[in-house]
Scaffold this motif. Structure first.
Motif: not given
Ligand code: ADP
Length: 645
Positions: A80-82, A109-110, A117-119, A180-181
């Motif tokens: 979430l930071g990168h 999922y995140v 959705t990042l992952a 952050v998410g």
């Protein structure tokens, strides 16, 4: 006493009343039993609904801590930071895949703070969530806002329904900072739904908007139980909770709570209809009662439909049993009543019989006593009768004897009288004759001797009469002219008639009035009848008349001698032809005239009848009636045939 039709009417009315009772009992039982069975059924179903709810709740509870634990993973925070770090993304994907597999989830999922959705656990599969934005989903917004987001809906990417749960990801070093998410998991409730389908109940899982999302009946998913408001529809469109499904109504029953329906609880729990008109197994739709049980944190309800037909069947069975029992009770009552009345009837009959018996016995006793008395009286009477008979026999014998003597005496007196007169005359005439001989009066002597001869002749005739009555002599028959016989008889009676001052009228005699008989005898008959008629007429003070009528009726000659006397008295009539029966003074009658006349007429095959002129015998049309007696002589007429014999 009741007539037959009246009795029939009464029986019919009783039968109808019994039938009405049975029907009323059946109806009452049906109503009560239906209420009872429904309540029991509902209570039972309510219990099962709790079971379904608890099962689901325990399943949901399993997912409750999962996203929180998953969110602790530093790789996710790092990503979430990168977000553009490919290595981190890879690691995150692998981690999420492990979470999904181990926890038997549909997906894990995140998302970053914008919802991208990042992952994702399915990053390497078609329909991966990576890159998709779920900021529109309530679970994301709620997670970011309140710390936990829960949601059930159709997957926006996969189109597969599931239970979503999301928690925010915070920097552990700065927990006070904004998230952050968010980490989300998606769990499938398909297995739970399958277990519902095999439960045997009709179970629905209904959301707070009364939309079904799980159902034991195929095709009942995503249906609304109540009409959806425009705002609800708008909200559903926004969250794409059920994708593009039309959400048709299930059951036409209007919404509202029944008293027995379990009211959904909890804040925001929408009310559901207490019954639904549905046909879960095809065929006709029926009004199913709905039992609700709140479940889960999202205002859901487990709705179990209660099949009313079972209750109705049971109630019907109970009502039929009640009707049969009522009928049986009536039958037993009527049998008991019949038995009772028969017993009473028998008792009454027995009593009546014994009464009759008593009565009969009493009557028999009375009759026996009467008969005994009568018998005794009869015996007495028989004895008296025997005595009377003996006396009568003795009396009769003496009477016969006396009668004979009397008749003999009477006859002797008559004959004496009859003979005495001419004898006295003869004696006088003979004395005179002696005197006349002495005086030489020969002419007078001759006259005297003629008179003596006549008198002797008369005496001879009297004696001949008696002889004729006493003896039965054979007589020669000849044709006798009635006119001549009458003439002779009248000549003989002329002096008697004159003395008695009686006129005799002889009606013209038909020329063929001749009978086969003896002229002397026929004259004798006429002399007797005419002499009696003269005597009878002379006895009557008024008119002294005798009329003789002769008729020829076919082969019969009928001579009627009617007089103006007093007629024949009834006592005399019965003894008229008895020998020596006379009502005349001694010396005047011998009582032989009619007896002799009847004997003569009988001898010639005719008949001699006596009657009183005024009595009609049907043949009296031509018989003269002078008010006194009428004597009729009927004799066979002489025909040429009988003449030639
Ligand atoms: P008698 O003349 O000698 O008495 P009858 O035998 O002739 O005997 O008659 C018997 C009786 O019948 C008479 O005594 C009389 O009482 C009755 N009788 C006969 N003829 C007549 C008559 N014409 N009218 C009334 N009585 C009669």
């Amino acid at each position: 006493m009741m007539s037959r039709s009246g009795r029939q009417l009464r029986h019919m009315a009783t039968a109808l009343a019994v039938l009405a009772c049975c029907l009323a009992m059946a109806w009452l039982t049906y109503v009560i039993a239906l209420g009872y069975y429904s309540r029991a059924h509902i209570a039972e179903v309510a219990q099962r609904s709790s079971f379904y709810a608890l099962t689901l709740e325990s399943q949901l509870a399993r997912y409750e801590s999962l996203p929180r634990i998953a969110a602790l993973e530093p790789v996710l925070l790092d990503l979430l930071g990168h977000p553009s770090d490919a290595e981190l993304r890879k690691k995150a994907n692998a981690y999420l895949k492990a979470v999904q597999t181990n926890a038997e989830l549909s997906a894990a999922y995140v998302m970053d703070s914008r919802g991208d959705t990042l992952a994702s656990s399915n990053s390497d599969e078609p329909g991966s969530f990576v890159g998709s934005n779920y900021a529109f989903r309530p679970y994301f917004t709620e997670a970011m806002k309140d710390g936990t987001g829960r949601f059930y809906g159709v997957g926006n990417t996969t189109g597969v329904a599931g239970y979503f749960m999301a928690v925010p990801v915070r920097d552990p070093a700065h927990p006070e900072r904004r998230a952050v998410g968010a980490v989300a998991i998606k769990a499938s409730l398909d297995r739970y739904e399958t277990s519902l389908a095999t439960s045997g109940d009709i179970v629905l899982l209904v959301d707070r908007d009364n939309v079904t999302f799980l159902s034991s009946v195929t095709g009942w998913r995503y249906r609304s139980l109540t009409p959806l408001s425009a705002s609800t529809r708008h909200k559903l469109d926004e969250t794409r909770q059920y994708g593009g499904t039309a959400l048709d109504r299930l059951g036409a029953k209007p919404s509202g709570f029944g008293r027995s329906g379990a009211r959904p609880e909890g804040p925001g729990a929408a009310s559901g209809p207490d019954s639904l008109d549905v046909a879960p197994f095809g065929g006709h739709s029926d009004s199913y009662h709905v039992v609700y049980r709140p479940v889960g944190p999202l205002g859901w309800k487990v709705a179990v439909l209660v099949d009313p037909s079972d209750d109705r069947r049971s109630a019907l069975f109970a009502s039929v049993s009640a009707a049969a029992a009522t009928a049986l009770v009536f039958a037993l009552i009527s049998v008991a009543w019949l038995r009772h009345s028969r017993k009473r009837e028998r008792q009454r009959a027995r009593m009546a019989l014994s009464e009759v018996q008593r009565d009969i016995e009493q009557r028999i006793a009375e009759r026996t006593a009467e008969l005994t008395r009568a018998n005794a009286t009869l015996e007495e009477k028989v004895d008296a009768l025997d005595v009377a008979r003996r006396i009568l026999r003795d009396t009769r014998d003496s009477a016969i004897q006396a009668g004979k003597l009397a008749a003999l005496g009477q006859m002797a007196a008559g004959i004496t009288h009859e003979l005495n007169q001419p004898l006295a005359a003869i004696m006088t005439l003979s004395s005179n004759a002696v005197r006349m001989t002495e005086l030489g009066h020969f002419a007078d002597l001759t006259r005297n001797l003629v008179l003596i001869k006549d008198l002797a002749g008369r005496m001879g005739k009297i004696i001949a009469h008696v002889k004729g009555f006493a003896r039965h002599e054979a007589i020669s028959r000849e044709s006798v002219s009635i006119a001549e016989s009458l003439h002779q008889a009248l000549a003989l009676l002329e002096s008697h008639r004159k003395t008695a001052e009686v006129s005799i009228r002889v009606e013209p005699v038909p020329r063929d009035a001749a009978v086969l008989a003896s002229s002397i005898r026929i004259e004798q008959v006429f002399v007797n009848l005419l002499a009696n008629a003269i005597d009878a007429s002379a006895a009557a003070a008024k008119r002294r008349e005798v009329r003789v009528t002769t008729e020829v009726i076919e082969d019969v000659v009928r001579v009627s001698v009617a007089d103006s006397g007093n007629g024949i008295a009834p006592a005399v009539m019965s003894r008229l032809f008895e020998p020596f029966f006379t009502t005349k003074q001694t010396g005047k009658g011998l009582g032989l005239g009619l007896a002799i006349s009847q004997a003569i007429v009988d001898e010639f095959g005719g008949r001699l009848l006596a009657s009183n002129g005024h009595s009609s015998d049907g043949n009296s049309g031509t018989i003269p009636d002078l008010g006194g007696a009428v004597f009729v002589v009927e004799l066979h007429r002489v025909t040429e045939e009988s003449d030639s014999k």
